[in-house]
Design a protein around this motif. Structure first.
Motif, short mmCIF file in Angstrom:
data_model
loop_
_atom_site.label_atom_id
_atom_site.label_comp_id
_atom_site.label_asym_id
_atom_site.label_seq_id
_atom_site.Cartn_x
_atom_site.Cartn_y
_atom_site.Cartn_z
N GLU A 250 50.49 25.43 29.19
CA GLU A 250 49.14 25.65 29.73
C GLU A 250 48.22 26.22 28.65
OE1 GLU A 250 46.93 28.04 33.40
OE2 GLU A 250 49.07 28.34 33.00
N SER A 251 48.74 27.17 27.87
CA SER A 251 47.92 27.77 26.81
C SER A 251 47.61 26.76 25.71
CB SER A 251 48.64 28.97 26.21
OG SER A 251 48.75 30.02 27.15
N VAL A 252 48.61 25.97 25.34
CA VAL A 252 48.41 24.96 24.30
C VAL A 252 47.33 23.98 24.72
CG1 VAL A 252 49.48 23.04 23.06
CG2 VAL A 252 50.75 25.16 23.39
N GLN A 253 47.38 23.53 25.97
CA GLN A 253 46.39 22.57 26.45
C GLN A 253 44.99 23.18 26.50
OE1 GLN A 253 46.76 19.28 27.01
NE2 GLN A 253 48.79 19.62 26.16
N ALA A 254 44.90 24.49 26.76
CA ALA A 254 43.60 25.15 26.89
C ALA A 254 42.95 25.48 25.55
CB ALA A 254 43.74 26.42 27.73
N LEU A 255 43.71 25.40 24.46
CA LEU A 255 43.15 25.68 23.15
C LEU A 255 42.32 24.50 22.65
CD1 LEU A 255 46.27 27.33 21.44
CD2 LEU A 255 44.11 28.48 21.98
N SER A 256 41.29 24.81 21.89
CA SER A 256 40.45 23.76 21.31
C SER A 256 39.97 24.20 19.94
CB SER A 256 39.24 23.50 22.22
OG SER A 256 38.26 24.51 22.05
N GLY A 257 39.17 23.37 19.31
CA GLY A 257 38.63 23.73 18.00
C GLY A 257 37.68 24.91 18.07
N HIS A 258 37.21 25.25 19.29
CA HIS A 258 36.31 26.39 19.48
C HIS A 258 37.08 27.68 19.80
CE1 HIS A 258 32.42 24.79 18.94
NE2 HIS A 258 31.81 25.48 19.86
N SER A 259 38.40 27.59 19.98
CA SER A 259 39.16 28.73 20.48
C SER A 259 39.11 29.94 19.55
CB SER A 259 40.62 28.32 20.71
OG SER A 259 40.73 27.50 21.85
N MET A 260 39.11 29.72 18.24
CA MET A 260 39.06 30.84 17.30
C MET A 260 37.73 31.57 17.41
SD MET A 260 40.82 28.76 14.14
CE MET A 260 39.75 27.36 14.44
N ARG A 261 36.66 30.83 17.55
CA ARG A 261 35.31 31.40 17.70
C ARG A 261 35.22 32.19 19.00
NH1 ARG A 261 30.01 30.59 15.99
NH2 ARG A 261 28.41 30.18 17.54
N VAL A 262 35.75 31.61 20.08
CA VAL A 262 35.74 32.28 21.38
C VAL A 262 36.56 33.56 21.33
CG1 VAL A 262 36.43 32.08 23.80
CG2 VAL A 262 35.38 30.13 22.64
N GLY A 263 37.78 33.46 20.79
CA GLY A 263 38.68 34.62 20.75
C GLY A 263 38.14 35.75 19.91
N ALA A 264 37.55 35.43 18.77
CA ALA A 264 37.00 36.47 17.90
C ALA A 264 35.84 37.19 18.58
CB ALA A 264 36.54 35.86 16.59
N ALA A 265 34.97 36.43 19.27
CA ALA A 265 33.85 37.04 19.99
C ALA A 265 34.35 37.95 21.10
CB ALA A 265 32.94 35.95 20.55
N GLN A 266 35.39 37.51 21.80
CA GLN A 266 35.96 38.34 22.86
C GLN A 266 36.56 39.62 22.29
OE1 GLN A 266 38.66 35.63 24.78
NE2 GLN A 266 37.05 34.68 26.02
N ASP A 267 37.28 39.52 21.17
CA ASP A 267 37.87 40.70 20.54
C ASP A 267 36.79 41.68 20.09
OD1 ASP A 267 40.49 40.00 20.93
OD2 ASP A 267 40.79 39.20 18.91
N MET A 268 35.69 41.15 19.55
CA MET A 268 34.60 42.02 19.10
C MET A 268 33.96 42.75 20.28
SD MET A 268 32.82 39.59 16.19
CE MET A 268 31.75 40.86 15.49
N MET A 269 33.84 42.05 21.40
CA MET A 269 33.27 42.68 22.59
C MET A 269 34.17 43.80 23.07
SD MET A 269 32.35 40.95 26.25
CE MET A 269 31.64 41.95 27.57
N VAL A 270 35.47 43.53 23.16
CA VAL A 270 36.43 44.54 23.62
C VAL A 270 36.45 45.74 22.67
CG1 VAL A 270 38.89 44.99 23.99
CG2 VAL A 270 37.86 42.90 24.87
N ALA A 271 36.23 45.47 21.37
CA ALA A 271 36.23 46.55 20.38
C ALA A 271 34.94 47.37 20.43
CB ALA A 271 36.42 45.98 18.99
N GLY A 272 33.97 46.95 21.23
CA GLY A 272 32.75 47.72 21.38
C GLY A 272 31.63 47.32 20.45
N VAL A 273 31.76 46.20 19.77
CA VAL A 273 30.68 45.73 18.89
C VAL A 273 29.49 45.33 19.77
CG1 VAL A 273 29.99 44.03 17.16
CG2 VAL A 273 32.34 44.92 17.19
N ASP A 274 28.29 45.74 19.37
CA ASP A 274 27.12 45.43 20.20
C ASP A 274 26.77 43.95 20.12
OD1 ASP A 274 25.07 44.92 18.03
OD2 ASP A 274 25.54 47.00 17.56
N THR A 275 25.96 43.52 21.08
CA THR A 275 25.62 42.10 21.20
C THR A 275 24.98 41.55 19.94
OG1 THR A 275 25.33 42.35 23.59
CG2 THR A 275 24.33 40.42 22.56
#
Length: 315
Positions: A250-275
């Motif tokens: 399921e995870s493999v199928q849900a990954l795409s060429g945008h996944s790194m960009r999405v994941g990094a943005a999510q990690d930055m949000m969780v880390a408290g980086v402002d918008t």
């Protein structure tokens, strides 16, 4: 039959002339997408004996009412954008602004209220699992470097494949991203690499012998190509690397060429980086677009961060 063939040839010539004028003013991806969308509209009009340029508002509205039965709302919007683009480039008033077309778009949105499917975010946790599973081979080193650079720089696939060795700083600590979807005139932005990912890039360059030209290239029988990877190759590469790391199907199928960009943005949000910081790091111009990227960030982590903050305030 001869008349129909001649008419189609004239339409095709008209389309070719229109796009020939636009070369160099728009990205190849933009023009390719508009051309494909207009071919669909042009073919639909031809079957019904209707004019596609200029198009009547009711023609476009009828086209959308039929297309919405099988196409996503994002595809519907893109086709309207393409039709509007063709009229602007032909110095014609855009029928897309007419109330009939606007109402057809509203019907389409109401008929398909589901939100766009978001690619699975390749967060730091997944990144480390995938990179750890990359073999110590030429291909494995390329995979590790590409996925790591994609995560650190928040690059889109088209930006990632366009990175050249010359865009790296001397110490590999940062990369100059020359152009992006949101930066058509090439103002560029600087993206930084972590110390671990600097080493992965160095390892890839040492193994590949790349000194200049595209940073990420195809491989054939253990030989490094001179050509940059295609954007579709990024998606396949990520999925193969994730499968090797034994992520769920399921995870493999849900990954795409945008996944790194999405994941990094999510990690930055969780880390408290402002918008504003996240927007700058990823080259976003719209807060609304960024919001769609980070909305799937772990709610549990966000709540824990909130509780930790509140406990420190009230203790």
């Amino acid at each position: 039959m001869h008349v129909e063939s001649s008419s189609f040839s004239k339409q095709q010539a008209s389309l070719d002339r229109l796009f020939a004028r636009c070369e160099g003013a728009y990205s190849e991806n933009t023009l390719r997408g508009y051309r494909n969308a207009l071919k669909q509209f042009q073919g639909w009009c031809k079957e019904r004996g209707l004019e596609w340029l200029p198009a009547e508002p009711h023609t476009i509205a009828n086209f959308l009412d039929i297309e919405v039965k099988t196409k996503s709302i994002s595809t519907i919007r893109h086709r309207v954008d393409a039709i509007s683009f063709a009229h602007r480039m032909a110095d014609l008033p855009s029928p897309a602004e007419h109330s009939e077309v606007r109402l057809a778009l509203r019907r389409a949105r109401r008929a398909k209220p589901r939100r766009p499917k978001q690619a699975l975010g390749l967060t730091a946790e997944l990144l480390n699992k995938i990179v750890a599973a990359c073999p110590d081979t030429l291909g494995g080193r390329r995979h590790a470097a590409l996925i790591s650079v994609g995560y650190d720089t928040l690059c889109r696939s088209c930006e990632l494949v366009a990175v050249r060795a010359e865009h790296l700083s001397d110490d590999f600590s940062h990369i100059y991203i020359l152009r992006s979807k949101a930066d058509p005139f090439g103002d560029g932005r600087v993206a930084y690499l972590s110390s671990a990912n600097i080493q992965r890039v160095q390892t890839w360059l040492d193994a590949s012998g790349i000194v200049h030209g595209p940073l990420f290239r195809g491989l054939h029988l253990g030989t490094v190509s001179h050509q940059m990877l295609g954007t579709s190759s990024i998606r396949r590469l990520i999925k193969r690397a994730a499968a090797r790391a034994k992520l769920s199907d399921e995870s493999v199928q849900a990954l795409s060429g945008h996944s790194m960009r999405v994941g990094a943005a999510q990690d930055m949000m969780v880390a408290g980086v402002d918008t504003i910081g996240i927007m700058h790091a990823g080259g976003w111009k719209s807060q609304a677009v960024l919001a769609r990227y980070v909305e799937n960030a772990s709610a549990e982590q966000l709540h824990h961060k909130r509780w930790q903050h509140l406990s420190s305030v009230f203790l």
